[in-house]
Structure formats: structure tokens, C-alpha cells
Enzyme design. Structure first.
Site, PDB file in Angstrom:
ATOM      1  CD  GLU A 174     -44.139 -41.087 -11.428  1.00 33.60           C
ATOM      2  OE1 GLU A 174     -44.202 -42.068 -10.609  1.00 33.60           O
ATOM      3  OE2 GLU A 174     -43.091 -40.475 -11.668  1.00 33.60           O
ATOM      4  CD  GLU A 297     -42.910 -36.775  -9.755  1.00 27.87           C
ATOM      5  OE1 GLU A 297     -42.087 -37.487  -9.369  1.00 27.87           O
ATOM      6  OE2 GLU A 297     -44.063 -36.927  -9.511  1.00 27.87           O
TER       7      GLU A 297
HETATM    8  O1  AHR Z   1     -40.848 -37.669  -6.142  1.00 29.69           O
HETATM    9  C1  AHR Z   1     -40.873 -39.057  -5.474  1.00 29.69           C
HETATM   10  C2  AHR Z   1     -42.149 -39.977  -6.373  1.00 29.69           C
HETATM   11  O2  AHR Z   1     -41.381 -40.267  -7.436  1.00 29.69           O
HETATM   12  C3  AHR Z   1     -43.245 -39.110  -6.729  1.00 29.69           C
HETATM   13  O3  AHR Z   1     -44.269 -39.490  -5.620  1.00 29.69           O
HETATM   14  C4  AHR Z   1     -43.837 -40.279  -8.026  1.00 29.69           C
HETATM   15  O4  AHR Z   1     -44.578 -39.293  -8.889  1.00 29.69           O
HETATM   16  C5  AHR Z   1     -42.260 -40.445  -8.482  1.00 29.69           C
HETATM   17  O5  AHR Z   1     -42.254 -41.799  -8.713  1.00 29.69           O
END
Ligand code: AHR
Length: 497
Positions: A174, A297
Site C-alpha cells: 500500500e 488483501e
Molecule cells: O489488513 C489490515 C490493513 O489493511 C493492512 O495492514 C493494510 O495493508 C490495509 O490497509
């Protein structure tokens, strides 16, 4: 209302990479500490500090790959803090997640041991946001170099002579947000620089992963592909399902108003558009589909359980989450030409977890059962499937009643996963089975359902939502008719006699 599916059992569309069924574990809340790592001296039964009940459950589910150490934590993590004698490791504050003390007892050696115990591939996420090229380069050397080198000697001094095999390595996380708030133009250049020093040592071959976009940020994908596609094996996509109106009010995991059922599933189904549009951009630069799209994710993100640390992201998990998982996995299966991996956020005690723990107690969530039921799709061949679904109208939302995908495994068994997204009505599905020998097919099935929209498991009642045998079908010739109860996930197995 009848829904219709045609399965062409002799038309293979691709291979479903087992890593689509992957997971993610971050130093966040009680995921690593307590959820996985309890330490060797814990009264909770463990193997070298990792809890046995969790290992057994994850092995049964056939976890194929595990991402670590973050997440946002990855771009604050300095791997050398997590090696050497545990009692000497640096204690620090996990500033991103809850402001708690991180004692670094779970580091590289412990993670690699966890993957060995789980028999899954490690996926390491390196630090671009606050790290250096040298630090990233040395981590790879530490883990994979065999022979005489400063990092190999340090590894040996810490008790591990043999290098590990590390295939998946992420260059930042991210970086458009918590990983440095960068513009894509800047990150793409940094990616090119950092990845240069992510080396292949001996016969270890690293699959280099560039940080891709957030949701519908097509500009990020376009820029990254344009500037850096030659230097990557994969790029990522992050997309979370939230139900409420904003990140401040995401909605509750349980006890939610009924109208939020369809809304949540609609949000989850948005993944389809993201996959189509990001794949179209990737196709321009990579028409051969060499580069994977890793959705590393994804999952539901609700308001935390009342009374818990807001930075720990602890939430319950219901039949609604099971449906989100099942329809999303169907979408990933259908896009297996581009989606080579996906990692549910997160493994234990955080967001859409497959496992929850409380002290020595552990429960399997409805989402766990979906992954367990769907494991039959891992490495199987995606079959051509045509679906004509009825619509369900609710709370001004329109969603399809049915989601499905089908595959054939290497023993010739066909698995059809079917979800009834309707929380009020049964769904009848008429399935025409083409390419199979009539009269020779045997059908069996498993179903997961609940009697209310937030049906879930608790430590007191851990089996309220659990799979059961499915028998509500008839087979006449090539026509299979199934009757699915509301809010259910079913996997059918077809074998030929
Ligand atoms: O999964 C929780 C958070 O969500 C992670 O650390 C981040 O990559 C995303 O914003």
C-alpha cells in the site's frame, strides 16, 4: 423462480492456482501473538511456540500460501529486530496497530518455521516505505543465500544453516497509503530500483511482486504497468467489503439490520468489475498474461467488537461472511487466467478471520468452512460454466440469486460450488451437465447455511454454523436439479462410475 446453469465438463478454461486460497497474517491485534504464536512455555499446547490447534485446522483447510509481516506493518518492519535470541530482541511500539508493545519474538525464523509446519509457501512482504534498498537486499540474502556471505553467516549464527526457499516477495505494501503516501510515478521508479537488489541466489527463484492499486485506482495500475511491467512477476490489488456509509461507520459484524445483507453482498460483488477493469489494463502491457494479479488483501471490514481495542480489528464472523468468501472465491476461480493468488485478510482474530481464539479456546468461523469446502478447487481445472441467475431485490439493491463456479480435479471429479445469496427464499437451480456420460454420474454434496442472517459460532457454541451433508437434489439423465436453502453455500461432487 428457477436458475439455470450449463456446465461443459469437457471444456477447460484454465487452471485454478491453489494460491487463490491463500491467507495473510500481520503483526496486528491478536493475529500473530496469541492467534498463532504463544511461545514455547505456554500452557496452550504448541510446537516450538506455535499453537497446535491452529496448525491442525489450517493444515486441514490446505492453506497454500501465507503472507507476512504486513500490511501496513511491513513498511515499518525492520527484519533485523526479529532475529537472534528472543530475550535480546528489540521491544518497540506497534504504532500503526493499537500502540501495543511488539517484542519481536515472532520474526523471520518463527515465520519460516510456521510455514514449514503448515506445509505452505511463505510470501514475505518487504519494506519500501521506511526501509532501504540495502535492508531489503540483505533480508533476501539472509533467507536464501547458501555459502559464505555476511547474511548467510548471521543466519547460521542464529541456528539455521540451510537457506530457506522463498518464492514470493512483495516490494512494499500500500505504498499509495500507509506505505509512504506515494504517487504511482514515484513508486514505480522506487519499485524498479528496489527489485534490482532482490536477487536469486543458488536455485532459489523469486517471484517479484509490485504494489498495485487500491480498489478502483486504475491510474495507479496504468502507471505502474507502463513504467515497470518488465520488472515484475505480479502486482497486487486490495479491496475490502464495507457495509456502512464510510470508513468511520463500517457497520456491525453481528446484529446488523436485515437490509445490510444485500448491501454487503453487492459490495463484495464489485470485485468482479475490479478484476475485469484491472485485467484489461494489464492486458495492454502483458497480453500473454505472464504477470499475475494477486488480490493479496480482501474480505469484510466491520466496526470492531464493542469493548475491544479499535486498533486490533477484531470482528465476529457470520454466515454473511461465508457468502462473501464463497462468491469472491467463485469470482477468483472464474478469473484464474489473471488471478494467480489471493490472500484473505486476515488469518486469525483480525478482520474476516478463518479462526478466532480466546486463551486456550479456538473456533472455526463460517468463513473457515467455506475455505475447507472449496479446497477441492485448488489446482483443479476451471470448467466452462454458463449461469442465468434470477435477481433478488432488497433495500433498493439488486443482486443475483446465484453465484457459481466449477472445476475438474486430477482424478476427474467435478466440483460445482453454488451460493444462494437470497436470505429469504430457497433457490432452485437446474443444471445441465454436458460432456458427461449419462447414467454414470454419482452426486454428493456439502452445504453450509444458518437460520438467521448473522448466524455465527461462539466459544460456547462453536458448531452452530457448520457444514452438513447436502441431499436436496435429483438427477435425471444429464439434468441435475438442486434446491438451495436461503443464505447457503453448497459444493457438489460429481464422480463417474
Ligand atoms: O489488513 C489490515 C490493513 O489493511 C493492512 O495492514 C493494510 O495493508 C490495509 O490497509
Amino acid at each position: 423462480m428457477t436458475n439455470r446453469i450449463t456446465v461443459n465438463a469437457d471444456r477447460v478454461k484454465g487452471t485454478i492456482n491453489r494460491n487463490i486460497y491463500g491467507h495473510f497474517s500481520e503483526h496486528l491485534g491478536r493475529c500473530i501473538y496469541e492467534g498463532l504464536w504463544v511461545g514455547e512455555d505456554s500452557p496452550i499446547p504448541n510446537t516450538n511456540g506455535i499453537r497446535n490447534d491452529v496448525i491442525a485446522a489450517l493444515k486441514k483447510m490446505k492453506i497454500p500460501v501465507l503472507r507476512w509481516p504486513g500490511g501496513c506493518f511491513a513498511d515499518e518492519y525492520h527484519w533485523k529486530d526479529g532475529i537472534g535470541p528472543r530475550e535480546l530482541r528489540k521491544r518497540m511500539i506497534n504504532t500503526h496497530w493499537g500502540g501495543v508493545v511488539e517484542n519481536n519474538h515472532f520474526g523471520t525464523h518463527e515465520f519460516m518455521m510456521l510455514c514449514e509446519l503448515l506445509e505452505c509457501e511463505p510470501y514475505i512482504n518487504g519494506n519500501v516505505g521506511s526501509g532501504t534498498v540495502q535492508e531489503m537486499s540483505e533480508w533476501v540474502e539472509y533467507m536464501t543465500f547458501e555459502g559464505v556471505s555476511p547474511m548467510a553467516e548471521l543466519r547460521e549464527a542464529n541456528g539455521r544453516t540451510e537457506p530457506w526457499k522463498v518464492k514470493y516477495f512483495g516490494v512494499g505494501n500500500e505504498n499509495w497509503g500507509c506505505g509512504g503516501n506515494m504517487r504511482p510515478e514515484y513508486y514505480a521508479d522506487l519499485y524498479r530500483q528496489f527489485q534490482t537488489y532482490v536477487r536469486n541466489y543458488g536455485d532459489n527463484r523469486i517471484h517479484k511482486i509490485a504494489c498495485g492499486p487500491n480498489g478502483d485506482d486504475y491510474h495507479w495500475m496504468e502507471t505502474l504497468m507502463k513504467q515497470a511491467h518488465r520488472f515484475m512477476d505480479s502486482t497486487t490489488l486490495h479491496y475490502y467489503t464495507i457495509t456502512g456509509d464510510s470508513w468511520q461507520e463500517k457497520g456491525a459484524a453481528t446484529g446488523f439490520p436485515e437490509e445490510q445483507w444485500s448491501r454487503t453482498l453487492k459490495q463484495a460483488l464489485y470485485m468482479e468489475e475490479l478484476l475485469v477493469k484491472h485485467s484489461a489494463i494489464m492486458d495492454q502491457y502483458d497480453p500473454e498474461k505472464r504477470i499475475g494479479l494477486l488480490v493479496d488483501e480482501w474480505g469484510t471490514w466491520y466496526d470492531v467488537e464493542p469493548g475491544t481495542n479499535p486498533g486490533f480489528l477484531y470482528q465476529q464472523n457470520t454466515i454473511r461472511d461465508a457468502l462473501v468468501a464463497a462468491i469472491t472465491l467463485n469470482m477468483f476461480n472464474q478469473h484464474c487466467d489473471r488471478v494467480q493468488m489471493a490472500n484473505l485478510a486476515q488469518l486469525v482474530n483480525v478482520l474476516q478471520a478463518v479462526i478466532l481464539t480466546e486463551g486456550e479456546k479456538m473456533l472455526l468461523t463460517p468463513t473457515y468452512h467455506v475455505f475447507d469446502m472449496y479446497k477441492v478447487h485448488q489446482d483443479a481445472q476451471l470448467l466452462d460454466l454458463h449461469l442465468i441467475s434470477q435477481d433478488v431485490k432488497n433495500d433498493k439493491q439488486v443482486i443475483p440469486q446465484i453465484s457459481s463456479s466449477a472445476s475438474k480435479d486430477d482424478e476427474g471429479r467435478i466440483h460445482i460450488s453454488l451460493c444462494n445469496l437470497d436470505h429469504q427464499s430457497n433457490a432452485v437451480v437446474e443444471i445441465e451437465l454436458r460432456g458427461l456420460v449419462e447414467g454414470k454420474v454419482k452426486v454428493a454434496g456439502t452445504i453450509l447455511s444458518a437460520d438467521k442472517v448473522d448466524g455465527h459460532n461462539t466459544f460456547e457454541h462453536p458448531d452452530q454454523v457448520a457444514p452438513a451433508a447436502f441431499t436436496a437434489f435429483t438427477l435425471e439423465g444429464r439434468n441435475l436439479r438442486v434446491d438451495l436453502v436461503p443464505m447457503s453455500v453448497t459444493v457438489l461432487e460429481l464422480t463417474s462410475e
